[in-house]
Scaffold this active site. Sequence first.
Site, PDB file in Angstrom:
ATOM      1  N   HIS A  16      35.008  52.326  35.955  1.00 44.58           N
ATOM      2  CA  HIS A  16      34.956  53.683  35.398  1.00 44.58           C
ATOM      3  C   HIS A  16      33.608  53.836  34.673  1.00 44.58           C
ATOM      4  O   HIS A  16      33.049  52.850  34.199  1.00 44.58           O
ATOM      5  CB  HIS A  16      36.124  53.798  34.403  1.00 44.58           C
ATOM      6  CG  HIS A  16      36.330  55.153  33.816  1.00 44.58           C
ATOM      7  ND1 HIS A  16      35.603  55.641  32.758  1.00 44.58           N
ATOM      8  CD2 HIS A  16      37.236  56.119  34.113  1.00 44.58           C
ATOM      9  CE1 HIS A  16      36.041  56.842  32.437  1.00 44.58           C
ATOM     10  NE2 HIS A  16      37.022  57.170  33.238  1.00 44.58           N
ATOM     11  N   LYS A  62      47.091  56.553  27.893  1.00 48.98           N
ATOM     12  CA  LYS A  62      47.401  56.224  29.290  1.00 48.98           C
ATOM     13  C   LYS A  62      48.646  55.359  29.388  1.00 48.98           C
ATOM     14  O   LYS A  62      48.999  54.876  30.460  1.00 48.98           O
ATOM     15  CB  LYS A  62      46.210  55.530  29.939  1.00 48.98           C
ATOM     16  CG  LYS A  62      44.990  56.460  30.043  1.00 48.98           C
ATOM     17  CD  LYS A  62      43.948  55.896  30.940  1.00 48.98           C
ATOM     18  CE  LYS A  62      42.615  56.593  30.759  1.00 48.98           C
ATOM     19  NZ  LYS A  62      42.532  57.864  31.498  1.00 48.98           N
ATOM     20  N   CYS A  66      35.375  59.896  37.371  1.00 45.10           N
ATOM     21  CA  CYS A  66      34.484  59.084  36.521  1.00 45.10           C
ATOM     22  C   CYS A  66      34.177  57.746  37.164  1.00 45.10           C
ATOM     23  O   CYS A  66      34.072  56.718  36.473  1.00 45.10           O
ATOM     24  CB  CYS A  66      35.062  58.887  35.123  1.00 45.10           C
ATOM     25  SG  CYS A  66      35.229  60.386  34.198  1.00 45.10           S
TER      26      CYS A  66
HETATM   27  N1  PLP Z   1      38.625  52.797  32.248  1.00 47.81           N
HETATM   28  C1  PLP Z   1      39.434  53.288  33.197  1.00 47.81           C
HETATM   29  C2  PLP Z   1      39.772  52.431  34.375  1.00 47.81           C
HETATM   30  C3  PLP Z   1      39.932  54.578  33.065  1.00 47.81           C
HETATM   31  O1  PLP Z   1      40.747  55.068  34.010  1.00 47.81           O
HETATM   32  C4  PLP Z   1      39.579  55.356  31.942  1.00 47.81           C
HETATM   33  C5  PLP Z   1      40.029  56.756  31.832  1.00 47.81           C
HETATM   34  O2  PLP Z   1      40.336  57.400  32.811  1.00 47.81           O
HETATM   35  C6  PLP Z   1      38.758  54.778  30.966  1.00 47.81           C
HETATM   36  C7  PLP Z   1      38.296  53.498  31.159  1.00 47.81           C
HETATM   37  C8  PLP Z   1      38.386  55.528  29.740  1.00 47.81           C
HETATM   38  O3  PLP Z   1      39.488  55.711  28.931  1.00 47.81           O
HETATM   39  P1  PLP Z   1      39.429  56.696  27.684  1.00 47.81           P
HETATM   40  O4  PLP Z   1      38.902  57.991  28.193  1.00 47.81           O
HETATM   41  O5  PLP Z   1      40.840  56.778  27.229  1.00 47.81           O
HETATM   42  O6  PLP Z   1      38.537  56.067  26.679  1.00 47.81           O
END
Ligand code: PLP
Length: 409
Positions: free
Chosen positions: A126, A229, A367
């Site tokens: 991500h 999540k 993302c």
């Molecule tokens: N990593 C992964 C695999 C994600 O799916 C996400 C969010 O979609 C994130 C990191 C970032 O999470 P957050 O936006 O809750 O900080």
Amino acid sequence: MSGAPLDVARIRADFPILHQEVRGRPLVYLDSAATTQKPQAVIDALVRYYTHDNANVHRGVHALSERATLAYEGARERVRRFINARETKEIIFVRGCTEAINLVAYTFGRSKVGPGDEVLITAMEHHSDIVPWQMLCQQVGATLKVVPVDERGDLRLDQLDVLLTERTRLLAVTHVSNALGTVNPVRDIIRRAHARGVPVLVDGAQAPAHFRVDVQALDCDFYALSGHKMFGPTGIGVLYGKAAVLESMPPWQGGGDMILSVTMEKTVYNRLPYRLEAGTPDISGAIGLAAAMDYIDSVGLDAISAHDQALLEYGARALESVPGLRLMSQARERSGVLSFIMEDVHAHDVGTILDREGVAIRAGHHCAQPLLSCFGVAATVRASLAMYNTREDIDALVRGLHKVREVFA
Ligand code: PLP
């Protein structure tokens, strides 16, 4: 309820938001990889805290502050137990995965990574597990290296031992890809990195809503979680770090709570975990996250995993009936995500038509632009599942996709 099959009707009754109509249709929520919905137990925990206990933590001598502190520190212990960390001082509350990874990049990164060093990530990260490392590498003169992905959506682990060099200072890898659903064999990856003396950060954003995470069994050095999540509130997350690694890191943000004493000449820093939690924390968020973990455990992660896997397989088969639809991932192990493209239809058009049917999915790059470009696409449609989803939800999705086909015939 643990061990028994999932009673999805009972679970759905616990999630008030699911019982509404959207655009005149019953809501079908298939966007849990973006954020999960919250059970009443989590909503109640937030309301109870603000109704009865709200006060600032750690500093007060009065009853409310004592109660708020007990609840906040109780939440830390709840997280420790949930991910099987050794000690509560290994649990740092942050805003979410993004902040957890940035914390590591700033403190561990800026103290341990120097000119000519390497940080290794993977092509399926991500953006929040790419950009902080790019920023670090640019600032200190290090190089960002990337483990590639194959056409099935698995990491090219045959490349791992080549990419891990004597200059590698950290490996960062996602447990589950949010764009493809690939579950990476992180235990094996960590073992191989440790054999070369390289510490590992696991981005766990997409894991704990679907299966048990045990940080001691994984032996990861860092693990990042986002509360929202995993059926908890937004604005709260966790950085797990092995005590010895966290102890070796300089503080990140300066301010209240992370200090033992301050004079104009010198500050003496607090012990862990407070040293890495400057300022008033998200007290209610931590309490809500603990309630979410209670909820998950009351349902039982074994039953949740079995339900999610069965639904994923049902969904993958059901999507085959839609002409011109291509599922993106054929990875060996997958969780929670059906990512696909439709011939001659832009993902955003699919999303708009499905929305009119009350079906909430996500369309775009999720993302994970570098990953999608490996597959030669700019956007996909992503339906993502959670414990409250049913076969009827998948059927509604498939009906909607047939409508998309009619519109673009
Ligand atoms: N990593 C992964 C695999 C994600 O799916 C996400 C969010 O979609 C994130 C990191 C970032 O999470 P957050 O936006 O809750 O900080």
